[in-house]
Design a protein around this motif. Structure first.
Motif, PDB file in Angstrom:
ATOM      1  N   MET A   1       0.864  -1.147   0.000  1.00 10.12           N
ATOM      2  CA  MET A   1       0.000   0.000   0.000  1.00 10.12           C
ATOM      3  C   MET A   1       0.916   1.216   0.000  1.00 10.12           C
ATOM      4  SD  MET A   1      -3.159   1.023   0.035  1.00 10.12           S
ATOM      5  CE  MET A   1      -3.751  -0.631  -0.028  1.00 10.12           C
ATOM      6  N   PRO A  17      -7.583   0.892  -2.031  1.00  9.03           N
ATOM      7  CA  PRO A  17      -7.758   0.424  -0.651  1.00  9.03           C
ATOM      8  C   PRO A  17      -8.740  -0.735  -0.499  1.00  9.03           C
ATOM      9  CG  PRO A  17      -7.739   2.801  -0.710  1.00  9.03           C
ATOM     10  CD  PRO A  17      -7.749   2.338  -2.141  1.00  9.03           C
ATOM     11  N   VAL A  52      -6.491   5.065   5.652  1.00 10.96           N
ATOM     12  CA  VAL A  52      -6.846   3.841   4.934  1.00 10.96           C
ATOM     13  C   VAL A  52      -6.673   2.609   5.824  1.00 10.96           C
ATOM     14  CG1 VAL A  52      -6.153   2.336   3.031  1.00 10.96           C
ATOM     15  CG2 VAL A  52      -6.333   4.787   2.670  1.00 10.96           C
TER      16      VAL A  52
END
Length: 70
Positions: A1, A17, A52
């Protein structure tokens, strides 16, 4: 990520996400990244990653590394 393109061409972290739920479901480990080269970039991108990942049931990298060394 990775949050490297949050304020650039993509406008969000990548990959999307939504894949975090799949990562968790299938036990896929991942690392958070910022691609930051200045303090300003850090201050802009860290909150995006926290937004996130901060409210989900995931383990920080430091915990995973510590557990794998035992």
């Amino acid at each position: 990520m990775n949050a490297g393109r949050v304020h650039g061409s993509l406008g969000r972290v990548h990959p999307d996400p939504a894949v975090l739920d799949l990562f968790t479901e299938y036990g896929i480990q991942f690392v958070l990244g910022l691609d930051s080269h200045t303090p300003v970039e850090l201050s802009e991108r860290v909150p995006q990653l926290r937004a996130v990942t901060g409210t989900s049931d995931r383990y920080p990298v430091s915990e995973v590394l510590r557990d794998n060394q035992q």
